[in-house]
Design an enzyme around this catalytic site. Structure first.
Site, PDB file in Angstrom:
ATOM      1  N   LYS A  13       0.826  -1.219   0.000  1.00 26.49           N
ATOM      2  CA  LYS A  13       0.000   0.000   0.000  1.00 26.49           C
ATOM      3  C   LYS A  13       0.856   1.263   0.000  1.00 26.49           C
ATOM      4  CE  LYS A  13      -2.076  -0.842   3.923  1.00 26.49           C
ATOM      5  NZ  LYS A  13      -1.412  -2.089   4.361  1.00 26.49           N
ATOM      6  N   ARG A 160      11.814  -1.495  10.799  1.00 23.99           N
ATOM      7  CA  ARG A 160      10.773  -1.052  11.729  1.00 23.99           C
ATOM      8  C   ARG A 160      10.699  -2.016  12.905  1.00 23.99           C
ATOM      9  NH1 ARG A 160       5.310   0.313   8.446  1.00 23.99           N
ATOM     10  NH2 ARG A 160       4.478  -0.816  10.237  1.00 23.99           N
TER      11      ARG A 160
HETATM   12  P1  AMP Z   1       1.255   0.772   9.299  1.00 25.95           P
HETATM   13  O1  AMP Z   1       2.447   1.626   9.047  1.00 25.95           O
HETATM   14  O2  AMP Z   1       0.068   1.186   8.494  1.00 25.95           O
HETATM   15  O3  AMP Z   1       1.555  -0.705   9.174  1.00 25.95           O
HETATM   16  O4  AMP Z   1       0.842   1.013  10.826  1.00 25.95           O
HETATM   17  C1  AMP Z   1       1.734   0.713  11.890  1.00 25.95           C
HETATM   18  C2  AMP Z   1       0.956   0.626  13.202  1.00 25.95           C
HETATM   19  O5  AMP Z   1       0.334   1.897  13.475  1.00 25.95           O
HETATM   20  C3  AMP Z   1      -0.189  -0.382  13.224  1.00 25.95           C
HETATM   21  O6  AMP Z   1       0.245  -1.704  13.516  1.00 25.95           O
HETATM   22  C4  AMP Z   1      -1.073   0.211  14.317  1.00 25.95           C
HETATM   23  O7  AMP Z   1      -0.537  -0.053  15.605  1.00 25.95           O
HETATM   24  C5  AMP Z   1      -0.944   1.713  14.074  1.00 25.95           C
HETATM   25  N1  AMP Z   1      -1.976   2.195  13.108  1.00 25.95           N
HETATM   26  C6  AMP Z   1      -1.772   2.702  11.866  1.00 25.95           C
HETATM   27  N2  AMP Z   1      -2.929   3.046  11.297  1.00 25.95           N
HETATM   28  C7  AMP Z   1      -3.903   2.746  12.190  1.00 25.95           C
HETATM   29  C8  AMP Z   1      -5.326   2.831  12.172  1.00 25.95           C
HETATM   30  N3  AMP Z   1      -5.995   3.319  11.119  1.00 25.95           N
HETATM   31  N4  AMP Z   1      -5.992   2.424  13.273  1.00 25.95           N
HETATM   32  C9  AMP Z   1      -5.343   1.964  14.355  1.00 25.95           C
HETATM   33  N5  AMP Z   1      -4.018   1.820  14.428  1.00 25.95           N
HETATM   34  C10 AMP Z   1      -3.290   2.212  13.362  1.00 25.95           C
END
Ligand code: AMP
Length: 213
Positions: A13, A160
């Site tokens: 994404k 990360r």
């Molecule tokens: P990502 O970079 O999108 O994989 O997000 C990393 C982490 O941020 C996730 O594992 C969640 O802990 C938090 N996070 C990101 N977006 C959301 C969302 N829309 N709702 C809740 N937690 C989020």
């Protein structure tokens, strides 16, 4: 154009959002990036979000909904935006619809990236990320030209903290339970379009463009 990129962690994404942002000149709004910045700044929001993120769990809905409400009202979102990693629960999707409705707006398209879970684990465990521009690399499938250095901005790449096996397993489980139901939510509203997230980033991008245009 207002679109949502849906799909499990590691589905691509973020990479596709960056390409769409360049192509359509609309902002990429990644709740993950916003939250990681808050953690790096050690702000109140970051301190609250960190424990959830480190454990691979979702940050509470009210926090991310408020972040998005504020963000989509900014001027650079006037001609559209790409939501990357939001919404992730039905409540978030409902609140997003409500917010857009009060602004006289709606989501145009939701692109769902389909990738099987073994492939996701391979991608995430080998992934390195650029803290400067957010570009993503992979040890075997997409190595940077110079080891450990971003091809685009020269920053030092890092892994990360949530890209470790145990947390990845939790993130995938959370995706299945909390986020995958959004496919039906948007399918019922006639917004969902699916992309097979395999192949090169350029091949996937062509599929995305065909669906968007
Ligand atoms: P990502 O970079 O999108 O994989 O997000 C990393 C982490 O941020 C996730 O594992 C969640 O802990 C938090 N996070 C990101 N977006 C959301 C969302 N829309 N709702 C809740 N937690 C989020």
């Amino acid at each position: 154009m207002r679109m949502i990129l849906l799909g499990p962690p590691g589905a691509g994404k973020g990479t596709q959002a960056k390409m769409l942002k360049e192509k359509f000149r609309i902002p990429q709004i990644s709740t993950g990036d916003i939250l990681r910045k808050a953690v790096a700044d050690n702000s109140e929001l970051g301190q609250e979000a960190k424990t959830y993120m480190d454990g691979g769990r979702l940050v509470p809905d009210d926090i991310v909904i408020e972040l998005i409400r504020e963000r989509i009202k900014e001027d650079d979102c006037d001609s559209g935006f790409i939501l990357d990693g939001f919404p992730r629960t039905i409540v978030q999707a409902e609140k997003l619809s409500e917010t857009l409705e009060t602004m006289g707006l709606d989501i145009d398209t939701v692109i769902d990236f389909e990738v099987d879970s073994q492939e996701l684990i391979t991608r995430l465990t080998g992934r390195s990320t650029c803290p400067g521009c957010g570009a993503m690399f992979h040890g075997t499938t997409r190595p940077p030209k110079q080891s450990g250095v971003c091809d685009f901005c020269g920053a030092k790449l890092y892994q990360r903290p949530d890209d470790n096996r145990e947390t990845i397993r939790k993130r995938l489980e959370v995706y299945e339970n909390e986020t995958a139901p959004l496919k039906d939510f948007y399918r019922q509203r006639g917004k969902l379009k699916s992309v097979q997230g395999r192949g090169t980033v350029e091949e996937i991008f062509s599929q995305v463009l065909r669906l968007v245009n």
